[in-house]
Each structure stands twice: as structure tokens, then as C-alpha cells.
Design an enzyme around this catalytic site. Structure first.
Site, short mmCIF file in Angstrom:
data_model
loop_
_atom_site.label_atom_id
_atom_site.label_comp_id
_atom_site.label_asym_id
_atom_site.label_seq_id
_atom_site.Cartn_x
_atom_site.Cartn_y
_atom_site.Cartn_z
N CYS A 67 0.81 -1.21 0.00
CA CYS A 67 0.00 0.00 0.00
C CYS A 67 0.85 1.27 0.00
O CYS A 67 1.65 1.49 0.90
CB CYS A 67 -0.94 0.01 1.20
SG CYS A 67 -2.09 1.39 1.18
N ARG A 70 -0.21 4.57 3.01
CA ARG A 70 -0.17 4.28 4.45
C ARG A 70 0.06 5.49 5.35
O ARG A 70 0.02 5.37 6.57
CB ARG A 70 0.91 3.23 4.73
CG ARG A 70 0.51 1.83 4.32
CD ARG A 70 1.61 0.83 4.62
NE ARG A 70 2.58 0.74 3.55
CZ ARG A 70 3.74 0.08 3.65
NH1 ARG A 70 4.08 -0.48 4.80
NH2 ARG A 70 4.55 0.00 2.61
#
Length: 387
Positions: A67, A70
Site C-alpha cells: 500500500c 499508508r
């Protein structure tokens, strides 16, 4: 006994870290672990308090190697829906998640947690990959809609669902709970926010008839916290524009729109040296970002997302936490070399709490294995930013 010991080990690691981050004392952590040890010995499992559940979910996002978004891990809204026992109750919570997460376009990162997996009890499963996604139909004239949804669409049709056979039909929710067969539920139209795609300069772009849903709500992954597995824990962030413009619309195994965009632009597609794909790709991504912003829907471009990830790296270093990441998922699919991520390296080890994949209930074991392999090769996105 080995299973109980492993669970206790996972619980201890989580509780000590969680309580330290929450500013709780070592004595409080030890006292909590006494209760957990008793529960594991007696029942083979234990239950998280809401505080543990909430912070564990936040940590899972922070530890998500794939990801790029974050930076906002501590802004996640965690909803406790562990009391939902049957499919109707689960769907009621899912619909509320849609309302809260969409937030009129001002998208709110949200995660809803259902009952954990427990010995001797049937798991809760959400069959959908995302709560909102488009159907895919195989016809004699080719595929209508999203090709990646073919298997799930067929599973829904086998359960009696009938779509309108358009390129953008919203799939129903399929939920398995309480040990009963999976049940199918249509999603109320007012809960599905979509964005019509137009271009700020290219006339005729709107004639392509493209649109996309506002919020990616991943719903088929597991959430593991302190050794406890939650098999239903849907979550959402907001889109990074390239996930729609450079993947969902552009991939040849998805909507494959680059040839049509290039034709609209009057580009020479007879030779790769004209870089017609690249030129069409940029304009397609401009259209996505422009349209979402015009509609008042949260979205981030890949340059801003990379800068945000850089800030996340700096904050993690300041907090004394080792950064983990999967480089092949973190680099954006458009102009990756223009970001610092392309020129960096990351430790891809797994840190818990975290999210994990699980087999699709509507596919065979062999098909699941093949699908997971293809998914890795195609880089579908990250847990909180996925097409």
C-alpha cells in the site's frame, strides 16, 4: 497444544506492541495476557477488546507492504460488527459501511470487522472481491463489462441473479454466514456513487461512455490480529487515479480502452514507435482525475501519493519502526521512474497484524491457485487502493 502455544505467542507479541503504542504500562499488558492465556487454555481462542481490535486494524494497514497510501493509517475508522450473526445482519452492516465510507464523495477510510474465526463455528465470508464492482458477461460477440468479474458473475447467475448486460452493471452482495448456504442481496442504488468520465480538453471523450464507482471497498481478504483471524473485514481508502486510468480501463484483460482513446485522439496506431499507447494512457488518466475532482470525489494522483509515502517513510523512521514494503506493488503503473519509490528498495518481510488472501468460495482449489498467480503477475493494486 502446539496450536494453543502458537496462538499465545502471537497474542503476546501483539499485546505488548499494541499496549506500548497506546501508552499503556507493561503491568497492564501482563494483566491482560493473564486473561488471554486463561481463555486460550479453556476455549482454544480469545476475544479482542474494542481498543485492541481498533489499534490492531490500524497496525495492519500500517504494515501493508503493497500500500502506497499508508500515511493515513491512524485515520482509519474501525467499526465493530462482531455481533452480526446471519447474512441479513451482515449485509445491513455492509450497507452502512458503504454509506459511511462514501461520505458523499469525501471518502472516509473505513474498516468493518465481523466475528472472528473460532473452532467449531462456521466462518463469515463475503464472496465479493469488492463490495461494489461491475459484472462481466461472456457472449458470442465477446465480453461485455469487466472481464475480471466473469467467474463471480457466473456464480451470481447460478444463484438466480440477472444483470442488464451493460458494461457497468453493479454486482449483488453474496454473503455466507451462520452455517447457511450463501445468500444474495442487491445493493440499493442510492448507496452506489459513480463518476462519469470526461476529458477537460478532448471533445468527444464522454461519448466513450466510461464511468467508475467512487470507492474501492475490498471485502474478501482476511485480517489477522494477534493470531486471531477475521475472515470478513471489508475496508476502503480512496482511489489513486492510475488504478482506474492505467489499470481498470487500460489493461488488455480489463476494459482495454487505449485503442479507442487513441482513435479519438487521431493517433497513428500502426507503429509502436509513435508511442500511441503512452500518449493515450496519459490522457485517459487525466480524464479520470479531472472527472473525480469535478464530481467532488476524493482521489489522489500518483505523484502526490508517492510524496505522501515519502512522508510516511520519514514518520516511521522517527517512530523507530522498520519500514517494510513491496517495491513491485508500490511503484505506480504510470511513469514510475518519476517517483522516488522507483529508485528505492524496501524490505518485503511480513509484519503482523496484517491482511491476507483467502480462497474464493465459488472457485475450485486449482482455479484459486491459478487466479492468485495471475493476480500477482498483474499487480491489481494494494489492500486500500485496488482496482
Amino acid at each position: 497444544m502446539e496450536v494453543k502455544q502458537q496462538l499465545l505467542h502471537e497474542a503476546e507479541q501483539f499485546i505488548y506492541t499494541c499496549y506500548e503504542e497506546l501508552g499503556r504500562s507493561r503491568d497492564e499488558a501482563e494483566a491482560r495476557l493473564l486473561h488471554i492465556r486463561h481463555d486460550i487454555e479453556t476455549n482454544g481462542t480469545y476475544d479482542h477488546t474494542y481498543e485492541e481490535l481498533e489499534h490492531g486494524a490500524l497496525m495492519a494497514w500500517r504494515n501493508s507492504n503493497r500500500c502506497i497510501g499508508r500515511l493515513f493509517w491512524d485515520k482509519l475508522l474501525v467499526r465493530d460488527a462482531r455481533g452480526a450473526s446471519d447474512a441479513t445482519e451482515v449485509v445491513r452492516e455492509l450497507l452502512e459501511h458503504m454509506r459511511i465510507g462514501t461520505n458523499g464523495g469525501k471518502i472516509k477510510p473505513t474498516l468493518t470487522v465481523f466475528r472472528a474465526s473460532k473452532p467449531g463455528q462456521p466462518n463469515i465470508r463475503i464472496w465479493n472481491h469488492q463490495l461494489i464492482r461491475y459484472a462481466g458477461y461472456e457472449t458470442d460477440q465477446g465480453i461485455i463489462g469487466d472481464p475480471i468479474s466473469l467467474d463471480f458473475t457466473n456464480a451470481c447467475k447460478d444463484m438466480g441473479w440477472q444483470g442488464a448486460m451493460t458494461p457497468f452493471d453493479i454486482l449483488p452482495l453474496v454473503v455466507e454466514a451462520g452455517g447457511r448456504p450463501p445468500e444474495l442481496f442487491d445493493i440499493p442504488e442510492h448507496l452506489v456513487m459513480e463518476v462519469d468520465i470526461e476529458h477537460p480538453e478532448l471533445s468527444g471523450f464522454a461519448s466513450l461512455g466510461l464511468r467508475w464507482y467512487a470507492v474501492p471497498m475490498i471485502s474478501d481478504m482476511t485480517l489477522e490480529i494477534g493470531g486471531i483471524l477475521y475472515t470478513a473485514a471489508p475496508f476502503n481508502g480512496w482511489y489513486m487515479g492510475t488504478e482506474i486510468g492505467a489499470r481498470n480501463f487500460a489493461d488488455t484483460f480489463r476494459y482495454n480502452m487505449l485503442p479507442q482513446v487513441a482513435k479519438l485522439m487521431g493517433l497513428d496506431t500502426t507503429s509502436e514507435t509513435t508511442l500511441w499507447r503512452d500518449r493515450a494512457l496519459v490522457e485517459l488518466n487525466i480524464a479520470v482525475l479531472h472527472s473525480f475532482k469535478k464530481a467532488g470525489v476524493s482521489i489522489v494522483d500518483h505523484h502526490t501519493a508517492a510524496a505522501q509515502f515519502k512522508l510516511f517513510e520519514e514518520r516511521e523512521a522517527k517512530a523507530g519502526r522498520a519500514l517494510t514494503g513491496n517495491w513491485t506493488w508500490l511503484i505506480p503503473p504510470l511513469s514510475p521512474a518519476t517517483t522516488h519509490i522507483f529508485h528505492s528498495s524496501y524490505d518485503n518481510r511480513l509484519v503482523k497484524p496484517n491482511f491476507g488472501v483467502q480462497d474464493k468460495p465459488y472457485m475450485s482449489r486449482q482455479a484459486n491457485t491459478a487466479s492468485d498467480t495471475v493476480l500477482q503477475q498483474k499487480r491489481q493494486g494494494c489492500p486500500f487502493h485496488s482496482g
